[in-house]
Scaffold this motif. Sequence first.
Motif, PDB file in Angstrom:
ATOM      1  N   LEU A 116      -2.832   3.788 -12.458  1.00 11.44           N
ATOM      2  CA  LEU A 116      -4.228   3.467 -12.127  1.00 11.44           C
ATOM      3  C   LEU A 116      -4.621   2.120 -12.734  1.00 11.44           C
ATOM      4  O   LEU A 116      -5.305   1.313 -12.089  1.00 11.44           O
ATOM      5  CB  LEU A 116      -5.182   4.564 -12.597  1.00 11.44           C
ATOM      6  CG  LEU A 116      -5.391   5.734 -11.661  1.00 11.44           C
ATOM      7  CD1 LEU A 116      -6.387   6.725 -12.259  1.00 11.44           C
ATOM      8  CD2 LEU A 116      -5.860   5.299 -10.285  1.00 11.44           C
ATOM      9  N   PRO A 175     -10.562   1.630 -11.501  1.00 12.36           N
ATOM     10  CA  PRO A 175      -9.431   2.541 -11.731  1.00 12.36           C
ATOM     11  C   PRO A 175      -8.934   2.551 -13.184  1.00 12.36           C
ATOM     12  O   PRO A 175      -8.648   3.617 -13.740  1.00 12.36           O
ATOM     13  CB  PRO A 175      -8.347   2.027 -10.778  1.00 12.36           C
ATOM     14  CG  PRO A 175      -9.111   1.354  -9.684  1.00 12.36           C
ATOM     15  CD  PRO A 175     -10.288   0.711 -10.382  1.00 12.36           C
ATOM     16  N   PHE A 199      -7.051   8.702  -8.142  1.00 10.13           N
ATOM     17  CA  PHE A 199      -6.219   8.166  -7.070  1.00 10.13           C
ATOM     18  C   PHE A 199      -6.906   8.273  -5.713  1.00 10.13           C
ATOM     19  O   PHE A 199      -6.735   7.411  -4.852  1.00 10.13           O
ATOM     20  CB  PHE A 199      -4.840   8.845  -7.057  1.00 10.13           C
ATOM     21  CG  PHE A 199      -3.904   8.268  -8.072  1.00 10.13           C
ATOM     22  CD1 PHE A 199      -3.244   7.074  -7.838  1.00 10.13           C
ATOM     23  CD2 PHE A 199      -3.700   8.907  -9.286  1.00 10.13           C
ATOM     24  CE1 PHE A 199      -2.394   6.523  -8.782  1.00 10.13           C
ATOM     25  CE2 PHE A 199      -2.853   8.370 -10.241  1.00 10.13           C
ATOM     26  CZ  PHE A 199      -2.200   7.177  -9.993  1.00 10.13           C
ATOM     27  N   SER A 200      -7.707   9.307  -5.529  1.00 12.70           N
ATOM     28  CA  SER A 200      -8.487   9.425  -4.290  1.00 12.70           C
ATOM     29  C   SER A 200      -9.525   8.313  -4.213  1.00 12.70           C
ATOM     30  O   SER A 200      -9.723   7.697  -3.157  1.00 12.70           O
ATOM     31  CB  SER A 200      -9.161  10.798  -4.219  1.00 12.70           C
ATOM     32  OG  SER A 200      -8.184  11.817  -4.225  1.00 12.70           O
ATOM     33  N   LEU A 254      -9.291   5.446  -5.719  1.00 14.96           N
ATOM     34  CA  LEU A 254      -8.527   4.219  -5.514  1.00 14.96           C
ATOM     35  C   LEU A 254      -8.244   4.005  -4.034  1.00 14.96           C
ATOM     36  O   LEU A 254      -8.336   2.875  -3.537  1.00 14.96           O
ATOM     37  CB  LEU A 254      -7.222   4.278  -6.308  1.00 14.96           C
ATOM     38  CG  LEU A 254      -6.231   3.149  -6.079  1.00 14.96           C
ATOM     39  CD1 LEU A 254      -6.822   1.806  -6.469  1.00 14.96           C
ATOM     40  CD2 LEU A 254      -4.944   3.422  -6.853  1.00 14.96           C
ATOM     41  N   LEU A 255      -7.927   5.072  -3.318  1.00 15.48           N
ATOM     42  CA  LEU A 255      -7.679   4.943  -1.888  1.00 15.48           C
ATOM     43  C   LEU A 255      -8.939   4.452  -1.161  1.00 15.48           C
ATOM     44  O   LEU A 255      -8.844   3.637  -0.240  1.00 15.48           O
ATOM     45  CB  LEU A 255      -7.184   6.265  -1.300  1.00 15.48           C
ATOM     46  CG  LEU A 255      -6.756   6.218   0.164  1.00 15.48           C
ATOM     47  CD1 LEU A 255      -5.643   5.196   0.392  1.00 15.48           C
ATOM     48  CD2 LEU A 255      -6.318   7.603   0.618  1.00 15.48           C
ATOM     49  N   ASP A 305      -9.000   0.868  -1.764  1.00 16.21           N
ATOM     50  CA  ASP A 305      -7.991   0.232  -0.905  1.00 16.21           C
ATOM     51  C   ASP A 305      -8.529   0.044   0.505  1.00 16.21           C
ATOM     52  O   ASP A 305      -8.303  -1.001   1.132  1.00 16.21           O
ATOM     53  CB  ASP A 305      -6.716   1.080  -0.849  1.00 16.21           C
ATOM     54  CG  ASP A 305      -5.908   1.044  -2.120  1.00 16.21           C
ATOM     55  OD1 ASP A 305      -5.848  -0.017  -2.765  1.00 16.21           O
ATOM     56  OD2 ASP A 305      -5.314   2.084  -2.466  1.00 16.21           O
ATOM     57  N   ARG A 362      -0.435   2.722   1.067  1.00  9.59           N
ATOM     58  CA  ARG A 362      -1.295   3.399   0.097  1.00  9.59           C
ATOM     59  C   ARG A 362      -1.601   4.847   0.491  1.00  9.59           C
ATOM     60  O   ARG A 362      -1.671   5.719  -0.369  1.00  9.59           O
ATOM     61  CB  ARG A 362      -2.585   2.609  -0.114  1.00  9.59           C
ATOM     62  CG  ARG A 362      -2.372   1.255  -0.784  1.00  9.59           C
ATOM     63  CD  ARG A 362      -1.757   1.328  -2.167  1.00  9.59           C
ATOM     64  NE  ARG A 362      -2.584   2.200  -2.973  1.00  9.59           N
ATOM     65  CZ  ARG A 362      -2.121   3.153  -3.773  1.00  9.59           C
ATOM     66  NH1 ARG A 362      -0.830   3.360  -3.906  1.00  9.59           N
ATOM     67  NH2 ARG A 362      -2.946   3.905  -4.447  1.00  9.59           N
ATOM     68  N   THR A 370      -0.437   7.691  -2.008  1.00 12.03           N
ATOM     69  CA  THR A 370      -1.519   8.497  -2.570  1.00 12.03           C
ATOM     70  C   THR A 370      -1.352   9.965  -2.227  1.00 12.03           C
ATOM     71  O   THR A 370      -1.567  10.840  -3.074  1.00 12.03           O
ATOM     72  CB  THR A 370      -2.885   7.972  -2.086  1.00 12.03           C
ATOM     73  OG1 THR A 370      -3.025   6.610  -2.502  1.00 12.03           O
ATOM     74  CG2 THR A 370      -4.028   8.797  -2.647  1.00 12.03           C
ATOM     75  N   VAL A 387       1.324  11.394  -4.500  1.00 12.73           N
ATOM     76  CA  VAL A 387       0.832  11.474  -5.880  1.00 12.73           C
ATOM     77  C   VAL A 387      -0.124  12.648  -6.041  1.00 12.73           C
ATOM     78  O   VAL A 387      -0.015  13.437  -6.992  1.00 12.73           O
ATOM     79  CB  VAL A 387       0.160  10.147  -6.294  1.00 12.73           C
ATOM     80  CG1 VAL A 387      -0.657  10.312  -7.578  1.00 12.73           C
ATOM     81  CG2 VAL A 387       1.195   9.046  -6.466  1.00 12.73           C
ATOM     82  N   VAL A 388      -1.064  12.797  -5.114  1.00 14.24           N
ATOM     83  CA  VAL A 388      -2.050  13.863  -5.203  1.00 14.24           C
ATOM     84  C   VAL A 388      -1.379  15.234  -5.096  1.00 14.24           C
ATOM     85  O   VAL A 388      -1.717  16.177  -5.844  1.00 14.24           O
ATOM     86  CB  VAL A 388      -3.159  13.684  -4.147  1.00 14.24           C
ATOM     87  CG1 VAL A 388      -4.012  14.925  -3.993  1.00 14.24           C
ATOM     88  CG2 VAL A 388      -4.026  12.469  -4.519  1.00 14.24           C
TER      89      VAL A 388
END
Length: 150
Positions: A57, A86, A109-110, A112-113, A116, A133, A137, A140-141
């Motif tokens: 992050l 982040p 991370f959500s 961050l998307l 993005d 991404r 993502t 990762v999630v």
Amino acid sequence: MTGIPRAPLLLGLAGLIPFVWGALTYLNDPLATWGLATFGPRFVGPYVQLFYGSVILSFMSGVLWGFATKASGARAATGYALSVLPALWAFFMTGGGPVSAGLNLIFGFSGLLILDIAFSHWGLAPRWWLSLRVLLTAIVVICLGVGVFL
């Protein structure tokens, strides 16, 4: 996937290894035991995911900062301000135990998307960025979800 350059795709997928490894060692006791004996407690289960997730992050804040340099005026100022979120999220929200930290990383991370998407919409990211991404993502999630929800 065909529009993503090979190097970013391969490096992005390689960057998933700690997340996938953490999920696998969470789900598989013999693998966790082997990983514990071989690498130590910080490198198995949710612990490797939480530490690495915080690092990533923070790294992604730097990537967004780089995208913000392509803008000017108010858009640049907005990009710079958003780019630090982040890293700040990782710093402030990953304490309190593995479940809450893992859940907060999922939110991070959500979020961050969403950033993005904004940077792509503003034309600051490469065309292929969102395809990469979204893939990264999602994985990762899912991996973080193993430690949070199972």
